[in-house]
Design a protein around this motif. Structure first.
Motif, PDB file in Angstrom:
ATOM      1  N   TYR A 178       5.026 -89.152 -60.530  1.00 25.65           N
ATOM      2  CA  TYR A 178       4.778 -90.534 -60.095  1.00 25.65           C
ATOM      3  C   TYR A 178       4.294 -90.569 -58.643  1.00 25.65           C
ATOM      4  O   TYR A 178       3.295 -91.228 -58.319  1.00 25.65           O
ATOM      5  N   ILE A 207      20.796 -92.753 -65.308  1.00 28.95           N
ATOM      6  CA  ILE A 207      21.742 -92.455 -66.399  1.00 28.95           C
ATOM      7  C   ILE A 207      22.293 -91.031 -66.333  1.00 28.95           C
ATOM      8  O   ILE A 207      23.284 -90.732 -66.989  1.00 28.95           O
ATOM      9  N   ALA A 208      21.656 -90.162 -65.518  1.00 33.04           N
ATOM     10  CA  ALA A 208      22.096 -88.762 -65.387  1.00 33.04           C
ATOM     11  C   ALA A 208      23.577 -88.650 -65.020  1.00 33.04           C
ATOM     12  O   ALA A 208      24.250 -87.704 -65.433  1.00 33.04           O
ATOM     13  N   PHE A 209      24.097 -89.618 -64.254  1.00 37.67           N
ATOM     14  CA  PHE A 209      25.467 -89.510 -63.752  1.00 37.67           C
ATOM     15  C   PHE A 209      26.525 -89.978 -64.754  1.00 37.67           C
ATOM     16  O   PHE A 209      27.713 -89.765 -64.547  1.00 37.67           O
ATOM     17  N   MET A 251      24.134 -83.743 -66.986  1.00 39.50           N
ATOM     18  CA  MET A 251      23.758 -84.453 -65.758  1.00 39.50           C
ATOM     19  C   MET A 251      22.633 -83.730 -65.045  1.00 39.50           C
ATOM     20  O   MET A 251      21.615 -84.339 -64.700  1.00 39.50           O
ATOM     21  N   GLY A 264      14.341 -86.212 -64.462  1.00 36.44           N
ATOM     22  CA  GLY A 264      14.010 -87.452 -63.753  1.00 36.44           C
ATOM     23  C   GLY A 264      13.284 -87.181 -62.440  1.00 36.44           C
ATOM     24  O   GLY A 264      12.311 -87.863 -62.112  1.00 36.44           O
ATOM     25  N   LEU A 273      22.889 -94.153 -51.391  1.00 34.13           N
ATOM     26  CA  LEU A 273      22.647 -95.187 -52.404  1.00 34.13           C
ATOM     27  C   LEU A 273      22.902 -96.580 -51.827  1.00 34.13           C
ATOM     28  O   LEU A 273      22.172 -97.523 -52.122  1.00 34.13           O
ATOM     29  N   LEU A 291      19.270 -83.981 -67.086  1.00 33.81           N
ATOM     30  CA  LEU A 291      18.693 -85.334 -67.010  1.00 33.81           C
ATOM     31  C   LEU A 291      18.155 -85.618 -65.606  1.00 33.81           C
ATOM     32  O   LEU A 291      17.053 -86.139 -65.445  1.00 33.81           O
ATOM     33  N   PHE A 292      18.937 -85.251 -64.573  1.00 31.79           N
ATOM     34  CA  PHE A 292      18.569 -85.524 -63.187  1.00 31.79           C
ATOM     35  C   PHE A 292      17.306 -84.746 -62.788  1.00 31.79           C
ATOM     36  O   PHE A 292      16.378 -85.315 -62.202  1.00 31.79           O
ATOM     37  N   ILE A 315       0.875 -94.501 -65.309  1.00 35.30           N
ATOM     38  CA  ILE A 315       1.564 -94.126 -64.075  1.00 35.30           C
ATOM     39  C   ILE A 315       2.930 -94.829 -63.998  1.00 35.30           C
ATOM     40  O   ILE A 315       3.950 -94.209 -63.690  1.00 35.30           O
ATOM     41  N   ASP A 316       2.922 -96.130 -64.296  1.00 35.58           N
ATOM     42  CA  ASP A 316       4.170 -96.911 -64.267  1.00 35.58           C
ATOM     43  C   ASP A 316       5.213 -96.318 -65.207  1.00 35.58           C
ATOM     44  O   ASP A 316       6.405 -96.325 -64.909  1.00 35.58           O
ATOM     45  N   PHE A 346       5.789 -93.242 -65.931  1.00 33.70           N
ATOM     46  CA  PHE A 346       6.479 -92.143 -65.253  1.00 33.70           C
ATOM     47  C   PHE A 346       7.485 -92.677 -64.240  1.00 33.70           C
ATOM     48  O   PHE A 346       8.587 -92.127 -64.100  1.00 33.70           O
ATOM     49  N   GLY A 347       7.139 -93.767 -63.552  1.00 30.32           N
ATOM     50  CA  GLY A 347       8.049 -94.382 -62.589  1.00 30.32           C
ATOM     51  C   GLY A 347       9.300 -94.927 -63.261  1.00 30.32           C
ATOM     52  O   GLY A 347      10.416 -94.697 -62.806  1.00 30.32           O
ATOM     53  N   LYS A 374       0.769 -89.255 -58.449  1.00 26.33           N
ATOM     54  CA  LYS A 374      -0.198 -90.195 -59.022  1.00 26.33           C
ATOM     55  C   LYS A 374      -0.462 -91.393 -58.106  1.00 26.33           C
ATOM     56  O   LYS A 374      -1.573 -91.916 -58.058  1.00 26.33           O
ATOM     57  N   CYS A 403       9.759 -86.335 -63.060  1.00 25.93           N
ATOM     58  CA  CYS A 403       8.972 -87.560 -63.308  1.00 25.93           C
ATOM     59  C   CYS A 403       8.655 -88.275 -61.987  1.00 25.93           C
ATOM     60  O   CYS A 403       7.557 -88.798 -61.810  1.00 25.93           O
ATOM     61  N   TRP A 404       9.631 -88.303 -61.039  1.00 25.31           N
ATOM     62  CA  TRP A 404       9.381 -88.902 -59.713  1.00 25.31           C
ATOM     63  C   TRP A 404       8.269 -88.153 -58.991  1.00 25.31           C
ATOM     64  O   TRP A 404       7.443 -88.769 -58.300  1.00 25.31           O
ATOM     65  N   THR A 446      20.134 -89.280 -49.767  1.00 21.88           N
ATOM     66  CA  THR A 446      20.153 -88.946 -51.201  1.00 21.88           C
ATOM     67  C   THR A 446      19.406 -87.632 -51.473  1.00 21.88           C
ATOM     68  O   THR A 446      19.437 -87.127 -52.588  1.00 21.88           O
ATOM     69  N   LEU A 459      16.014 -91.912 -65.838  1.00 24.23           N
ATOM     70  CA  LEU A 459      16.669 -90.599 -65.928  1.00 24.23           C
ATOM     71  C   LEU A 459      17.573 -90.312 -64.733  1.00 24.23           C
ATOM     72  O   LEU A 459      18.692 -89.820 -64.903  1.00 24.23           O
ATOM     73  N   THR A 460      17.108 -90.605 -63.509  1.00 21.19           N
ATOM     74  CA  THR A 460      17.918 -90.299 -62.320  1.00 21.19           C
ATOM     75  C   THR A 460      19.077 -91.295 -62.168  1.00 21.19           C
ATOM     76  O   THR A 460      19.931 -91.112 -61.319  1.00 21.19           O
ATOM     77  N   SER A 503      28.505 -81.335 -64.634  1.00 18.42           N
ATOM     78  CA  SER A 503      27.962 -81.563 -65.978  1.00 18.42           C
ATOM     79  C   SER A 503      26.561 -80.971 -66.140  1.00 18.42           C
ATOM     80  O   SER A 503      25.651 -81.273 -65.357  1.00 18.42           O
ATOM     81  N   PRO A 516      26.912 -88.748 -67.982  1.00 14.28           N
ATOM     82  CA  PRO A 516      27.594 -87.559 -68.537  1.00 14.28           C
ATOM     83  C   PRO A 516      28.557 -86.886 -67.551  1.00 14.28           C
ATOM     84  O   PRO A 516      29.567 -86.334 -67.965  1.00 14.28           O
ATOM     85  N   GLN A 517      28.242 -86.931 -66.229  1.00 19.00           N
ATOM     86  CA  GLN A 517      29.166 -86.365 -65.234  1.00 19.00           C
ATOM     87  C   GLN A 517      30.459 -87.184 -65.186  1.00 19.00           C
ATOM     88  O   GLN A 517      31.558 -86.609 -65.142  1.00 19.00           O
ATOM     89  N   LEU A 562      10.457 -94.087 -66.285  1.00 25.43           N
ATOM     90  CA  LEU A 562      11.179 -92.961 -66.890  1.00 25.43           C
ATOM     91  C   LEU A 562      11.970 -92.212 -65.813  1.00 25.43           C
ATOM     92  O   LEU A 562      13.135 -91.842 -66.027  1.00 25.43           O
ATOM     93  N   ALA A 563      11.348 -92.011 -64.645  1.00 24.42           N
ATOM     94  CA  ALA A 563      11.994 -91.342 -63.518  1.00 24.42           C
ATOM     95  C   ALA A 563      13.243 -92.118 -63.083  1.00 24.42           C
ATOM     96  O   ALA A 563      14.331 -91.547 -62.947  1.00 24.42           O
ATOM     97  N   ALA A 564      13.103 -93.429 -62.889  1.00 22.71           N
ATOM     98  CA  ALA A 564      14.219 -94.277 -62.451  1.00 22.71           C
ATOM     99  C   ALA A 564      15.339 -94.269 -63.492  1.00 22.71           C
ATOM    100  O   ALA A 564      16.519 -94.180 -63.150  1.00 22.71           O
TER     101      ALA A 564
END
Lengths: 89, 89
Positions: free
Chosen positions: A56, B20-22, A42, A49, B50, A45-46, B7-8, B10-11, A59, A52-53, A18, B17-18, A39, B24-25, B13-15
């Motif tokens: 995270y 739902i990012a797909f 896309m 994200g 994945l 947002l990615f 901290i959580d 950010f975790g 941290k 943010c990772w 990935t 965003l990465t 997009s 819009p694509q 939010l990161a998950a």
């Protein structure tokens, strides 16, 4: 190979795939000078994200999360920059 | 809000965003009936990665890893199917 190693192998393979997946997209965009079908929402947002990772991972002191996401962040930011620079008016 | 929750956040939010990012694509590809600029190699590597994350999440009993990666897997598999079906000959 024990049970833990077998599970870890899938985790490492997952993180590797990935992460490097975006290198052929970057290469294709560079070669074709076109990313109209990619997009913009896309990418934004990615990339947000992934940022943010990175926070995270920093941290919780996770080197694998940091390394994988920093590389993926660089690849996708490069794709975004190319997309914007190649945009048809 | 205590330190752990910050901290959580950010975790999560990161998950989110990465994942739902797909969406819009997928929507863009569906609307434009074109995904020529989207790299086929990228989609295959990413979807395989994945799938490895899903196996890893299942093996370590992590619901967040499972949920995020199953949704991202479905989105990207759908983009791949659309890309192949819209391919110009």
């Amino acid at each position: 190979m024990n049970h833990l190693n077998y599970i870890d192998l899938f985790g490492f393979l997952a993180a590797l795939l990935t992460t490097i997946a975006f290198l052929p997209q970057l290469y294709k965009t560079w070669q074709t000078k076109s990313a109209d079908d990619v997009s913009l929402v896309m990418l934004i947002l990615f990339i947000t994200g992934l940022f943010c990772w990175i926070i995270y991972g920093f941290k919780i002191n996770s080197i694998p999360i940091l390394v994988a996401n920093i590389i993926t962040f660089i690849f996708n930011l490069s794709i975004l920059v190319l997309k914007i620079s190649y945009r048809k008016n």
